[in-house]
Design a protein around this motif. Structure first.
Motif, PDB file in Angstrom:
ATOM      1  N   ARG A   1       0.815  -1.209   0.000  1.00 19.77           N
ATOM      2  CA  ARG A   1       0.000   0.000   0.000  1.00 19.77           C
ATOM      3  C   ARG A   1       0.849   1.259   0.000  1.00 19.77           C
ATOM      4  N   LEU A   2       0.853   2.013  -1.087  1.00 25.03           N
ATOM      5  CA  LEU A   2       1.473   3.334  -1.082  1.00 25.03           C
ATOM      6  C   LEU A   2       0.451   4.334  -0.535  1.00 25.03           C
ATOM      7  N   PRO A   3       0.919   5.415   0.069  1.00 28.44           N
ATOM      8  CA  PRO A   3      -0.033   6.454   0.478  1.00 28.44           C
ATOM      9  C   PRO A   3      -0.747   7.003  -0.748  1.00 28.44           C
ATOM     10  N   THR A   4      -2.042   7.266  -0.600  1.00 27.42           N
ATOM     11  CA  THR A   4      -2.809   7.915  -1.664  1.00 27.42           C
ATOM     12  C   THR A   4      -3.180   9.322  -1.196  1.00 27.42           C
ATOM     13  N   ALA A   5      -3.839  10.051  -2.083  1.00 26.20           N
ATOM     14  CA  ALA A   5      -4.242  11.424  -1.735  1.00 26.20           C
ATOM     15  C   ALA A   5      -5.236  11.441  -0.577  1.00 26.20           C
ATOM     16  N   LEU A   6      -5.890  10.311  -0.306  1.00 21.59           N
ATOM     17  CA  LEU A   6      -6.854  10.276   0.794  1.00 21.59           C
ATOM     18  C   LEU A   6      -6.205   9.970   2.142  1.00 21.59           C
ATOM     19  N   ASP A   7      -4.945   9.515   2.105  1.00 22.91           N
ATOM     20  CA  ASP A   7      -4.279   9.124   3.351  1.00 22.91           C
ATOM     21  C   ASP A   7      -3.433  10.235   3.938  1.00 22.91           C
ATOM     22  N   THR A   8      -3.215  11.291   3.154  1.00 28.26           N
ATOM     23  CA  THR A   8      -2.177  12.239   3.531  1.00 28.26           C
ATOM     24  C   THR A   8      -2.763  13.614   3.809  1.00 28.26           C
TER      25      THR A   8
ATOM     26  N   SER B   1       2.135  11.948 -14.347  1.00 29.53           N
ATOM     27  CA  SER B   1       1.452  13.216 -14.659  1.00 29.53           C
ATOM     28  C   SER B   1       0.349  13.084 -15.698  1.00 29.53           C
ATOM     29  N   PRO B   2       0.551  12.384 -16.823  1.00 29.51           N
ATOM     30  CA  PRO B   2      -0.544  12.286 -17.791  1.00 29.51           C
ATOM     31  C   PRO B   2      -1.809  11.694 -17.179  1.00 29.51           C
ATOM     32  N   GLY B   3      -1.666  10.682 -16.356  1.00 29.36           N
ATOM     33  CA  GLY B   3      -2.824  10.060 -15.712  1.00 29.36           C
ATOM     34  C   GLY B   3      -3.539  11.037 -14.797  1.00 29.36           C
ATOM     35  N   PHE B   4      -2.767  11.769 -13.997  1.00 24.61           N
ATOM     36  CA  PHE B   4      -3.372  12.755 -13.099  1.00 24.61           C
ATOM     37  C   PHE B   4      -4.062  13.862 -13.889  1.00 24.61           C
ATOM     38  N   LEU B   5      -3.424  14.301 -14.982  1.00 28.38           N
ATOM     39  CA  LEU B   5      -4.019  15.382 -15.776  1.00 28.38           C
ATOM     40  C   LEU B   5      -5.351  14.949 -16.378  1.00 28.38           C
ATOM     41  N   MET B   6      -5.439  13.706 -16.835  1.00 33.12           N
ATOM     42  CA  MET B   6      -6.689  13.248 -17.439  1.00 33.12           C
ATOM     43  C   MET B   6      -7.788  13.107 -16.386  1.00 33.12           C
TER      44      MET B   6
ATOM     45  N   LEU C   1     -12.585  15.578 -13.833  1.00 39.16           N
ATOM     46  CA  LEU C   1     -13.181  16.166 -12.632  1.00 39.16           C
ATOM     47  C   LEU C   1     -13.719  17.563 -12.924  1.00 39.16           C
ATOM     48  N   LEU C   2     -12.865  18.410 -13.530  1.00 38.50           N
ATOM     49  CA  LEU C   2     -13.282  19.799 -13.749  1.00 38.50           C
ATOM     50  C   LEU C   2     -14.381  19.901 -14.814  1.00 38.50           C
ATOM     51  N   ASP C   3     -14.389  18.971 -15.772  1.00 38.22           N
ATOM     52  CA  ASP C   3     -15.483  18.962 -16.754  1.00 38.22           C
ATOM     53  C   ASP C   3     -16.824  18.726 -16.052  1.00 38.22           C
TER      54      ASP C   3
ATOM     55  N   GLU D   1     -12.987  16.920  -2.528  1.00 42.59           N
ATOM     56  CA  GLU D   1     -13.461  16.327  -3.789  1.00 42.59           C
ATOM     57  C   GLU D   1     -12.294  16.020  -4.727  1.00 42.59           C
ATOM     58  N   ILE D   2     -11.298  16.880  -4.698  1.00 44.35           N
ATOM     59  CA  ILE D   2     -10.109  16.617  -5.527  1.00 44.35           C
ATOM     60  C   ILE D   2      -9.388  15.372  -5.021  1.00 44.35           C
ATOM     61  N   ARG D   3      -9.220  15.285  -3.709  1.00 45.90           N
ATOM     62  CA  ARG D   3      -8.524  14.115  -3.144  1.00 45.90           C
ATOM     63  C   ARG D   3      -9.256  12.822  -3.500  1.00 45.90           C
ATOM     64  N   VAL D   4     -10.571  12.851  -3.445  1.00 47.08           N
ATOM     65  CA  VAL D   4     -11.358  11.656  -3.788  1.00 47.08           C
ATOM     66  C   VAL D   4     -11.169  11.330  -5.275  1.00 47.08           C
ATOM     67  N   ALA D   5     -11.198  12.371  -6.107  1.00 50.20           N
ATOM     68  CA  ALA D   5     -11.089  12.136  -7.554  1.00 50.20           C
ATOM     69  C   ALA D   5      -9.749  11.519  -7.931  1.00 50.20           C
ATOM     70  N   ILE D   6      -8.667  11.921  -7.245  1.00 50.81           N
ATOM     71  CA  ILE D   6      -7.328  11.432  -7.641  1.00 50.81           C
ATOM     72  C   ILE D   6      -6.867  10.255  -6.773  1.00 50.81           C
TER      73      ILE D   6
END
Lengths: 771, 164
Positions: A689-696, B108-113, B118-120, B129-134
């Protein structure tokens, strides 16, 4: 206001636009006409004799162009510290994941099919899965020739121990006799993996002159080039390494991995071969961070003054030594922590087993000992009824204090980072006043940088642009941006006019690499010196034109002028033309930097790490919430404060602090290579498990600038320190929140839940007993 | 010896139709990268766990390593190559550059898409909401902080532009 025109500015890194467009080609993206696909057959036994390898079926499969085993490979031992391995296993395998054979075929599908057709007959041997088993008198000897292997330092080696080293300072017995309390704890750190998002990859081909050309992402082109030639038994002139954009390093892309295998396949097939590991292969076969067992004992007076510290570290090397001797010696160098302790001893033993071949990861042994040291500080504070911050402040090291590696400390700024972190985190207001279930913890760190050599050249082109040649690859940190800023500052030219030459072993000057928090400090100094040599050359030419002495010339702002008579000036571009066309080029400067060296003979018993150029300091504060029903920990607030000397590229500094702290949170709470009888059982991103944006949480990243006179424009390093403090800061915050101290990382919900369950008197209230 | 039946399909990638003969078990990520040379879509795990291969399928972010290419027929596929070019970067791309969202760049390409999707859908997302989306995308370098800053800033810029 800054006196610098480029240094200290968050300029735009050169690779950012291409990366944002997905245009950067990583090794995994490369292709060549007629390119074949490689696949490695790995040992599926932990310890076995190889009786027979039958490759006939694989060779007969349509589309297969080459099948190789040890029989087709040079029998030259190689290795980074101890030369203890061959390209393919010959008579026996020592871990699951050791290369046994390899195939090149015209599609990945066929190559994968072909390796499954290779029949290997094994005779199993008794395996060693623990340090205890490997140290027992009856243990089979995994490397009968261990003591005879060539090694870069004369390590003490015996039986299954590939390094036994010790550092000492002061009088340990006297120190413990002075103490009112003796506190001892044992800490365990789990094996971890760098888990860069780009899988390990390599492309090998033979050029028109018959040379082997390997294109790959690497942190260490010079070292990779040397080791690859050594493994292949070829002169370095017959091997060329081209550095390709790398999708993450973190210690996972040092030296060679399977570049030798890819090169041999390309030579056998006479076609280019690309080899990309699957994620499972990355996890299970490439060396990660080794597990450490650390016993620490301290003597402390009633007022909190530490009088003695004794550290005993056991490192599981896995089947081959790889980087573990280095991480062990680095760990004992750092085992004292950022505290003035007059009497210290630190011993490390590195033990060979049939576990995976461990290597190193960001921090290189230092995060492991920092977890132990900083957890122990909270144990002391608890036992003495002191505040953990006050105990630390009492014992902080100062300028000129001796440390265990026989050096004097310099540029000590731990008090500054600690005070800044306490203030920014609100530690004093929060400690003892948080609601039940919440806690706050602190951890300090000391690290070093400035060792091993760097060199660089700086060339001014005909149009007055500047090209830097370096062996430093920018693995994402912004290192190339820093080097460009340094050269631009010295030569007084715009940042945009300076570029980095392709990093290629044919032209790159020797550099130890993008490792060890050293690129800004060491490679930055090499570039600074190279640029200064060019500036002196230009000043000489300007002096002839302006009819003064070269010492009276200043080169800045795109001009050269007489310092006391600035009206007498010549434009930089005109000066370059004069220097190249009228005087004769090249306008080339070379710089070489070796802060502390050459490496001395061992300073301790069987020890092999030299002193450092400078010392790095930082302090982290974590605030957590523990769910006592489930053992789940949530990080609420996080402060990470580091002294960087001078932030040459501030955006890069912040990126290292934020990214390193989050990696440290993974090390603290989630990440563990789980083994069952030597086999990794969680080789995927779902199970590792790497940290995700929800863990940090959002990291409050703070950098201080206390210039180090030996650094380029005062800069130190920042790559590794941010990963050192999260594990102890979080462990200490959990201790504050839930009253249990967990001496083993990662602190998973399960581990914490078990500890909470076994704590009889747990009341769920905030704060520690004994206050 | 396995007999492979190839199939002719037509895929709509970044607004253009491409006809290609593929094997029925070929994954969308491999077809994009190896048949069309669209290597901006990265492959980090091959098992749908890292998000590096994210593309938009009819506007929704998907892991292209989990999609059979044949099943993408008749759908609109957008890759990172559609987002912007060097002369005219997408706001999100410029924001990623400006806010320290890019280090090694592999994710980065994956995050950008994902951010575009999300913004669309939600032009004014909260940080949560951003944290959940990514959350389905892994980054090993930045610790996500720069990426979140970049998406928030891009959303703000787009909002301001919409008001004007």
């Amino acid at each position: 206001l800054s006196d610098y025109h480029v240094v200290g500015r968050s300029v735009q890194r050169a690779d950012a636009v291409a990366k944002a467009m997905g245009k950067v080609l990583y090794t995994t993206d490369l292709s060549r006409p007629g390119m074949l696909y490689g696949k490695i057959l790995y040992s599926d036994r932990t310890h076995a004799r190889i009786l027979k390898i039958d490759t006939h079926l694989a060779e007969a499969l349509p589309g297969v162009k080459a099948v190789i085993t040890a029989a087709q490979a040079p029998d030259k031992l190689f290795g980074i510290y101890i030369r203890d391995r061959l390209i393919f296993a010959t008579d026996r395998v020592r871990f699951i994941g050791e290369p046994v054979a390899a195939v090149a075929a015209n599609s990945l599908r066929v190559a994968s099919q072909a390796v499954r057709l290779i029949r290997v007959e094994y005779e199993d041997l008794p395996p060693l899965f623990s340090i205890d088993a490997a140290l027992s008198p009856e243990a089979p000897i995994l490397h009968p020739d261990l003591a005879g292997y060539e090694a870069v330092y004369p390590y003490t080696r015996y039986k299954n121990v590939c390094l036994d080293a010790q550092l000492r300072m002061g009088d340990l017995e006297h120190g413990f006799a002075e103490a009112d309390h003796i506190i001892e704890r044992v800490y365990h750190t789990a094996p971890a993996h760098q888990a860069a998002i780009e899988p390990h990859a390599c492309l090998a081909e033979i050029d028109d002159n018959g040379r082997i050309v390997v294109s790959t992402g690497t942190q260490q082109i010079s070292v990779l080039h040397t080791e690859l030639a050594m493994a292949l038994g070829l002169p370095m002139t017959d091997v060329r390494v081209v550095s390709v954009a790398l999708g993450g390093g973190f210690g996972g892309r040092l030296k060679t991995h399977f570049e030798q295998i890819c090169a041999l396949l390309a030579r056998a097939a006479r076609q280019p071969v690309k080899l990309v590991l699957t994620r499972e292969e990355v996890f299970a076969t490439t060396p990660g961070r080794a597990p450490f067992t650390i016993r620490m004992k301290v003597g402390v007076k009633q007022d909190g003054t530490i009088t003695a510290k004794d550290v005993d570290i056991l490192v599981d090397a896995g089947a081959y030594s790889d980087h573990t001797p280095g991480t062990a010696t680095h760990a004992i160098t750092m085992a004292q922590g950022p505290y003035n302790i007059p009497n210290c001893r630190a011993r490390a033993r590195v033990v060979l087993t049939n576990n995976p071949d461990w290597g190193c990861m960001r921090g290189y042994g230092a995060p492991e000992v920092a977890f132990a040291t900083e957890s122990l500080m909270d144990s002391i504070a608890h036992e003495l009824g002191l505040d953990p911050a006050d105990l630390r402040l009492t014992n902080l090291c100062k300028e000129h204090d001796p440390i265990i590696s026989t050096q004097e400390l310099r540029c000590v700024t731990i008090r500054e980072t600690m005070l800044a972190a306490l203030k920014a985190s609100g530690y004093r207001e929060k400690k003892g006043h948080l609601v039940p279930g919440r806690g706050i913890g602190i951890a300090n760190l000391i690290h070093i940088t400035g060792f091993l050599s760097s060199s660089a050249t700086v060339r001014v082109n005909e149009d007055a642009t500047v090209t830097i040649s370096t062996g430093i690859s920018d693995i994402g940190t912004g290192a190339h941006t820093v080097l460009r800023q340094v050269a631009a500052e010295v030569l007084g030219v715009p940042f945009e006019s300076v570029q980095i030459a392709a990093v290629d072993s044919d032209t790159a000057p020797y550099d130890t690499g993008s490792i060890a928090s050293r690129t800004t400090y060491d490679s930055g100094n090499a570039v600074r010196l190279a640029a200064e040599e060019v500036r002196i050359k230009l000043a000489k030419v300007a002096a002839v034109t302006l009819e003064c002495s070269p010492e009276e010339i200043t080169v800045e702002g795109g001009q050269a002028f007489e310092r006391l008579n600035p009206g007498r000036r010549i434009a930089f571009k005109e000066l370059v033309s004069l220097a190249l066309y009228a005087t004769g080029g090249p306008l080339l400067g070379s710089g070489s930097w070796l802060a502390a060296g050459p490496f001395p003979q061992p300073v301790g018993e069987g020890y092999g790490q030299g002193p450092a150029g400078t010392f790095l300091f930082g302090t982290h504060v974590a605030e957590v919430e523990v769910d006592v029903e489930t053992g789940k920990t949530k990080i609420l607030n996080y402060t990470a404060c580091h002294d960087v000397g001078k932030a040459i590229y501030p955006a890069g500094v912040v990126g290292q602090i934020e990214g390193g702290a989050v990696q440290g949170m993974g090390y603290a709470m989630f990440e563990e290579v789980c083994l069952q009888e030597g086999r990794m059982v969680n080789p995927s991103f779902v199970d590792y498990r790497l940290p995700t944006a929800l863990d940090t949480p959002t990291i409050n990243a703070i950098y201080l600038e206390h210039p180090d006179p030996t650094g380029p424009f005062g800069a130190k390093g920042i790559g590794e320190p941010p990963i050192m403090a999260p594990a102890p800061a979080i462990a200490n915050a959990i201790f504050d929140a839930a009253g249990v101290q967990i001496n083993e990382i990662p602190i998973t919900p399960e581990r914490l839940y078990r500890a909470l369950s076994s704590k009889k008197d747990f009341s769920g209230s905030s704060g520690q007993s004994g206050r | 010896m396995k007999v492979v039946m190839e199939k002719a399909i037509s895929l709509q990638v970044n607004g253009q139709f491409h006809s290609v003969m593929i094997e029925p078990d070929e994954l969308l990520v491999d077809v994009l990268r190896e048949r069309f040379g669209l290597t901006g879509t990265k492959k980090g795990c091959g098992t749908g766990d890292c998000g590096s291969c994210t593309v938009l399928l009819n506007g929704n972010p998907v892991n292209s390593c989990l999609i059979l290419a044949v099943s993408a027929e008749g759908k609109s596929i957008l890759t990172i190559e559609s987002l912007g070019n060097a002369n005219h970067l997408h706001l999100l791309q410029q924001s990623f550059i400006d806010h320290g969202a890019i280090q090694c760049g592999y994710c980065s390409p994956g995050f950008l898409m994902v951010a575009k999707a999300l913004l669309d859908e939600n032009p004014d997302p909260t940080e949560t909401e951003i944290r959940v989306a990514i959350a389905g995308n892994l980054c090993r370098c930045t610790g996500y902080a720069g990426i979140i800053r970049a998406i928030l800033a891009a959303a703000k810029t787009m909002q301001e532009a919409a008001i004007e």
